[in-house]
Design an enzyme around this catalytic site. Structure first.
Site, PDB file in Angstrom:
ATOM      1  N   HIS A  89      -1.546  -1.475 -21.861  1.00  0.00           N
ATOM      2  CA  HIS A  89      -1.216  -2.597 -22.760  1.00  0.00           C
ATOM      3  C   HIS A  89      -0.663  -3.758 -21.938  1.00  0.00           C
ATOM      4  CE1 HIS A  89       3.207  -1.893 -22.919  1.00  0.00           C
ATOM      5  NE2 HIS A  89       2.916  -0.605 -22.939  1.00  0.00           N
ATOM      6  N   ASP A 143       1.141  -6.386 -23.087  1.00  0.00           N
ATOM      7  CA  ASP A 143       2.387  -7.021 -23.542  1.00  0.00           C
ATOM      8  C   ASP A 143       3.610  -6.258 -23.052  1.00  0.00           C
ATOM      9  OD1 ASP A 143       1.585  -4.910 -25.319  1.00  0.00           O
ATOM     10  OD2 ASP A 143       3.054  -5.592 -26.782  1.00  0.00           O
ATOM     11  N   ASP A 169       6.747  -0.621 -17.568  1.00  0.00           N
ATOM     12  CA  ASP A 169       6.063  -0.498 -18.864  1.00  0.00           C
ATOM     13  C   ASP A 169       5.285  -1.783 -19.173  1.00  0.00           C
ATOM     14  OD1 ASP A 169       5.293   0.251 -21.377  1.00  0.00           O
ATOM     15  OD2 ASP A 169       7.276   0.205 -22.268  1.00  0.00           O
ATOM     16  N   GLU A 223       1.081  -3.771 -28.077  1.00  0.00           N
ATOM     17  CA  GLU A 223       1.470  -2.356 -28.145  1.00  0.00           C
ATOM     18  C   GLU A 223       2.928  -2.203 -28.545  1.00  0.00           C
ATOM     19  OE1 GLU A 223       2.976   1.575 -26.733  1.00  0.00           O
ATOM     20  OE2 GLU A 223       3.673  -0.407 -26.162  1.00  0.00           O
ATOM     21  N   GLU A 224       3.761  -3.091 -27.986  1.00  0.00           N
ATOM     22  CA  GLU A 224       5.212  -2.953 -28.179  1.00  0.00           C
ATOM     23  C   GLU A 224       5.657  -3.281 -29.602  1.00  0.00           C
ATOM     24  OE1 GLU A 224       7.022  -1.540 -26.137  1.00  0.00           O
ATOM     25  OE2 GLU A 224       6.255  -1.844 -24.104  1.00  0.00           O
TER      26      GLU A 224
HETATM   27 ZN    ZN Z   1       4.418   0.804 -22.937  1.00  0.00          ZN
END
Ligand code: ZN
Length: 384
Positions: free
Chosen positions: A84, A86, A114, A146-147
């Site tokens: 992802h 973002d 992340d 995603e977040e």
């Molecule tokens: Zn993540």
């Protein structure tokens, strides 16, 4: 370009979920196209008018037998590497959030762990493979949002750009392959009462007291539901949490409304709506004794749990390559979306989820380098 340089360039692009991810997509697109991958973008305008893009970059398959058999159906990808684009927001006081810095063998920056480390590893891995020699299709998949609820991956499922046989979903797992994950569900519950001067409570009905009764009943549901067990998880049952509550307007007013958020994380094998059905049953029971009891239940999110068999070739490969036995996660990931696209999915990547989302998030350099090697071997193992 080294994986560290790539990570520095990715971290320098501010890709907090509230912003457009177009700059990140332009970057990964250029890196994929320079390796000859066929690139397709799936753009979307979000509720705030920002452009959000999912990108799928695939190898073209030279094997005529594979090509013909896939001509009639949608392309089958043998291995998808999913990251992802973002990140969560960062504290403005963290002035180096977008400048990758190194200390004690660790690389610091927002998204360093992340999940830009995984993306950097995937982009580096494809530069070390002769992609033209791959007989089976490889895809790099870059998602948005995603977040804030795996929204990009869910839109990708709706677009069905491919079906996949295996997927490695990049998330910080300290290089432990995670083959199963709990579901993630949310409901907003608004309990109604009737306002009155608190000196004359009999003229009203307290929404807060009603909500307290309902929450107490929800606690009982949380206990009862523990009879369903899945030993691969800790704790091995579905968990419930009332994380937010808000009610009333003043200390001397009988509360007219009380609103709370119920979250539950389901173990694989249990229906995602099981908890909600139990809550509805309890509301029915309360209404039986309190005739004008009234509440609204707004079920906002139903992310499925997922489980890939321990005997899956991808699980076994990653266990062997990382020298770590597989585990499970209790946080939400995009794995269920990849499973919806047909894949056996495993969550895997460098960095530790416990340092993700924090100021001073970092990825250990050694794990970053190891990821490049493991992804490289995965491509050769599954696509050659
Ligand atoms: Zn993540």
């Amino acid at each position: 370009m080294t994986v560290e340089q790539t990570l520095a360039e990715l971290v320098a692009i501010d890709s907090v979920s509230s912003r457009s991810n177009a700059a990140m997509i332009a970057y990964v697109r250029q890196r994929c196209e320079s390796r000859g991958l066929l690139v397709h973008e799936y753009p979307h305008i979000d509720a705030h008018g920002e452009t959000k893009i999912n990108l799928v970059a695939q190898t073209s398959v030279r094997d005529p037998a594979v090509e013909t058999s896939q001509a009639e159906s949608c392309a089958t990808v043998e291995l998808a590497l999913v990251g992802h684009t973002d990140t969560v927001p960062y504290d403005p006081a963290w002035t180096d959030a977008l400048r990758l810095s190194e200390q004690d063998g660790k690389l610091f920056g927002r998204g360093a762990c992340d999940t830009k480390a995984f993306i950097a590893a995937a982009l580096t891995a494809i530069e070390s493979v002769d992609l033209a020699k791959l007989k089976k299709r490889l895809a790099l998949v870059f998602t948005s949002d995603e977040e804030i609820g795996c929204l990009g991956a869910k839109r990708l499922v709706a677009a069905r750009p491919f079906s996949a046989r295996y997927a490695i979903v990049g998330e910080p797992t300290s290089l432990q392959p995670m083959r199963a994950g709990k579901g993630y569900c949310l409901a907003e519950i608004t309990v109604h009462g009737r306002e009155a001067h608190s000196a004359y409570p009999n003229l009203g009905v307290s929404a807060i007291t009603r909500a307290a009764r309902l929450i107490s009943a929800i606690e009982d549901i949380a206990e009862e539901i523990r009879i369903d067990l899945h030993d691969a998880f800790d704790p091995p049952y579905t968990t419930l949490n009332v994380g937010l509550i808000n009610g009333g307007t003043a200390k001397n007013v009988v509360a007219g409304q009380c609103r709370f958020t119920l979250e539950w994380r389901t173990i694989p094998g249990q229906a995602t709506d099981r908890v909600l059905n139990e809550v509805r049953k309890v509301i029915g029971e309360i209404s039986g004794t309190d005739h004008d009891f009234s509440c609204d239940v707004d079920a906002g999110r139903f992310d499925e749990s997922f489980e890939t068999s321990a005997s899956s070739e991808l699980v076994q490969f990653l266990e062997q390559a990382s020298a770590r036995s597989s585990g499970t996660v209790a946080f939400g990931t995009e794995a269920p979306s990849l499973i919806a696209l047909g894949a056996e999915a495993v969550v895997f990547g460098p960095g530790d989820i416990r340092v993700a989302h924090r100021t001073g998030e970092f990825v250990p350099i050694e794990e970053l380098n190891q990821s490049v090697q493991i992804l490289l071997r995965a491509i050769e193992r599954f696509c050659r």
